[in-house]
Design an enzyme around this catalytic site. Structure first.
Site, PDB file in Angstrom:
ATOM      1  N   THR A 121       0.818  -1.216   0.000  1.00  0.00           N
ATOM      2  CA  THR A 121       0.000   0.000   0.000  1.00  0.00           C
ATOM      3  C   THR A 121       0.843   1.253   0.000  1.00  0.00           C
ATOM      4  O   THR A 121       0.452   2.283  -0.556  1.00  0.00           O
ATOM      5  CB  THR A 121      -0.936  -0.015   1.217  1.00  0.00           C
ATOM      6  OG1 THR A 121      -1.807  -1.128   1.087  1.00  0.00           O
ATOM      7  CG2 THR A 121      -1.744   1.250   1.343  1.00  0.00           C
TER       8      THR A 121
ATOM      9  N   TYR B  34      -8.164   1.445  -3.764  1.00  0.00           N
ATOM     10  CA  TYR B  34      -6.813   1.686  -4.304  1.00  0.00           C
ATOM     11  C   TYR B  34      -6.217   0.371  -4.765  1.00  0.00           C
ATOM     12  O   TYR B  34      -6.716  -0.712  -4.451  1.00  0.00           O
ATOM     13  CB  TYR B  34      -5.919   2.338  -3.240  1.00  0.00           C
ATOM     14  CG  TYR B  34      -5.510   1.401  -2.128  1.00  0.00           C
ATOM     15  CD1 TYR B  34      -6.330   1.222  -1.013  1.00  0.00           C
ATOM     16  CD2 TYR B  34      -4.329   0.668  -2.198  1.00  0.00           C
ATOM     17  CE1 TYR B  34      -5.972   0.354  -0.007  1.00  0.00           C
ATOM     18  CE2 TYR B  34      -3.961  -0.207  -1.192  1.00  0.00           C
ATOM     19  CZ  TYR B  34      -4.791  -0.352  -0.096  1.00  0.00           C
ATOM     20  OH  TYR B  34      -4.442  -1.224   0.910  1.00  0.00           O
TER      21      TYR B  34
ATOM     22  N   THR C 293       1.553  -4.489   4.246  1.00  0.00           N
ATOM     23  CA  THR C 293       1.394  -4.820   5.671  1.00  0.00           C
ATOM     24  C   THR C 293       0.752  -6.190   5.882  1.00  0.00           C
ATOM     25  O   THR C 293       0.890  -6.768   6.944  1.00  0.00           O
ATOM     26  CB  THR C 293       0.517  -3.762   6.367  1.00  0.00           C
ATOM     27  OG1 THR C 293      -0.774  -3.737   5.730  1.00  0.00           O
ATOM     28  CG2 THR C 293       1.170  -2.392   6.301  1.00  0.00           C
ATOM     29  N   ASP C 294       0.056  -6.721   4.873  1.00  0.00           N
ATOM     30  CA  ASP C 294      -0.682  -7.980   5.069  1.00  0.00           C
ATOM     31  C   ASP C 294       0.229  -9.122   5.506  1.00  0.00           C
ATOM     32  O   ASP C 294      -0.139  -9.910   6.374  1.00  0.00           O
ATOM     33  CB  ASP C 294      -1.414  -8.394   3.786  1.00  0.00           C
ATOM     34  CG  ASP C 294      -2.631  -7.532   3.515  1.00  0.00           C
ATOM     35  OD1 ASP C 294      -3.265  -7.713   2.454  1.00  0.00           O
ATOM     36  OD2 ASP C 294      -2.934  -6.661   4.348  1.00  0.00           O
TER      37      ASP C 294
ATOM     38  N   LYS D 180      -0.038  -7.992  12.751  1.00  0.00           N
ATOM     39  CA  LYS D 180      -1.051  -7.064  12.248  1.00  0.00           C
ATOM     40  C   LYS D 180      -2.376  -7.418  12.914  1.00  0.00           C
ATOM     41  O   LYS D 180      -2.840  -8.551  12.806  1.00  0.00           O
ATOM     42  CB  LYS D 180      -1.156  -7.167  10.721  1.00  0.00           C
ATOM     43  CG  LYS D 180      -2.143  -6.152  10.128  1.00  0.00           C
ATOM     44  CD  LYS D 180      -2.132  -6.147   8.605  1.00  0.00           C
ATOM     45  CE  LYS D 180      -3.093  -5.108   8.050  1.00  0.00           C
ATOM     46  NZ  LYS D 180      -3.072  -5.033   6.557  1.00  0.00           N
TER      47      LYS D 180
ATOM     48  N   GLU E 191      -2.914 -30.043  26.836  1.00  0.00           N
ATOM     49  CA  GLU E 191      -4.113 -30.846  26.560  1.00  0.00           C
ATOM     50  C   GLU E 191      -3.814 -31.940  25.533  1.00  0.00           C
ATOM     51  O   GLU E 191      -4.509 -32.944  25.455  1.00  0.00           O
ATOM     52  CB  GLU E 191      -5.228 -29.945  26.020  1.00  0.00           C
ATOM     53  CG  GLU E 191      -5.974 -29.170  27.091  1.00  0.00           C
ATOM     54  CD  GLU E 191      -7.236 -28.552  26.523  1.00  0.00           C
ATOM     55  OE1 GLU E 191      -7.191 -27.350  26.208  1.00  0.00           O
ATOM     56  OE2 GLU E 191      -8.230 -29.282  26.354  1.00  0.00           O
TER      57      GLU E 191
END
Ligand code: DGL
Length: 350
Positions: free
Chosen positions: A34, A47, A113-114, A186, A307
């Site tokens: 981005t 965008y 950023t993903d 994120k 567990e």
């Protein structure tokens, strides 16, 4: 008079040379995201990522030139949802050449950023230098009102040239914060303050062109990492299966049928999984496909032998790594060993 002009020119040239040579050499590698995105209008949230080239990003932040001798190169120009093993390997190799062979003092990487947290962690395990490597991105495209990319890029360069950042491993610089590669995550789909540092919090912050360090990562990374991708042109195949009530075993079975090398479970709670999925996981492990239990919970460790009796089934517990980072470590661990106990040690150290 002629001699005076020549002398003045020589002094000016010397000043420029000294000013440039006195500044740290920082290379910016652009990958898209981005930060390089373009929106239809400055007010539009619609965008496309990965549209603007690295020199445009640098030209938009001339203030960086007071901090460092900055230059850039474009590795790829993609939305980071399309980040892949091929780019990771190219990026890690290029960073190592820039820092260890071409004399750069630091590398800044512009990135979507993903998947920034995954790339940061991969580089944390494969960069062979203690010099700063800092990822920066943005949540608003470069054409947006109050675009956050230029400030994030400026802050990343400011951190990269700060003396107290060396040896910290790979960092992310977003929204004035410095976050370490192991804990950065994120957390919000659209907010500029989306990145957090997990239970241990942020590593530091950048303010007024200076990095302020609050804590030091205590896991192995960079020069202390055993993982070396220099001679690699591909990585082991590791998939992630999401856990939920009444979960279908088909996704895990598909990875088994495709002969994946490892499978990470984004399990419920402390890395638990639905009985039908569990049965496939046991068969997969017995076929030599390493199972790692992580959790879909945003915080908290996936504990060993809690567990689930990992020792009985030879599963690995992801401990403090979320599923997407557990996948990164498992991929690299499988380049070293297929022994579940050795792999568990890697999860305790990295
Ligand atoms: N396409 C997403 C990416 O490149 C946009 C998110 C961003 O970069 O902030 O990761």
């Amino acid at each position: 008079m002629k001699h005076l002009k020549l002398f003045t020119l020589a002094v000016a040239a010397l000043a420029v040379c000294l000013s440039v040579s006195a500044k740290p050499k920082v290379r910016i590698i652009a990958t898209g995201g981005t930060i390089a995105g373009v929106s239809a209008t400055s007010a539009s949230s619609a965008y496309t990522a990965g549209q603007v080239g690295i020199q445009t990003l640098i030209d938009a932040v001339p203030q960086m030139l007071f901090l460092a001798d900055v230059s850039g190169e474009q590795l790829v120009n993609i939305g980071s949802q399309d980040m892949n093993d091929e780019v990771w390997l190219k990026l890690a190799k290029r960073v190592n050449v820039l820092l260890n062979e071409e004399g750069y003092d630091a590398v800044v990487i512009t990135h979507g950023t993903d998947t920034m947290e995954e790339t940061a962690y991969f580089l944390n395990l494969t960069v062979k230098s203690d010099k700063p490597v800092i990822l920066a991105g943005s949540m608003r495209p470069s054409t947006a009102i109050s675009a956050d990319g230029p400030a994030n890029l400026y802050n990343a360069v400011a951190a990269a040239v700060s003396p107290n950042v060396k040896g910290m491993g790979v960092l992310c610089c977003m929204n004035n914060q410095l976050l370490d590669a192991k804990t950065v995550i994120k957390t919000h789909t659209i907010d500029c303050d989306t990145f957090e540092g997990g239970p241990s919090g942020i590593i530091g912050y950048v303010y007024n062109g200076e990095a302020h360090i609050l804590q030091t990562p205590n896991n192995k990374h960079t020069v202390n990492s055993v993982f070396d991708v220099t001679q690699m042109d591909k990585l082991p195949k590791v998939g992630i299966v999401y856990g939920y009530a009444n979960a279908s075993p088909l996704p895990m079975q598909a990875f088994v049928d495709a002969k994946f090398d490892g499978i990470v479970l984004a399990g419920v709670g402390d890395g638990n999984f639905y009985k039908d999925v569990f049965d496939v996981a046991v068969k997969a492990q017995n076929q030599g496909i390493q199972i790692v239990r992580s959790s879909r919970c945003p915080t908290g460790p996936t504990c060993l032998n809690s567990e689930v009796d990992d020792a009985k089934y030879h599963f690995v517990a992801a401990l403090d790594l979320n599923p997407q980072k557990a996948r990164v470590l498992l991929m690299l661990a499988l380049t070293q060993t297929h022994d579940w106990q050795e792999i568990q040690k890697f999860f305790m150290e990295y």
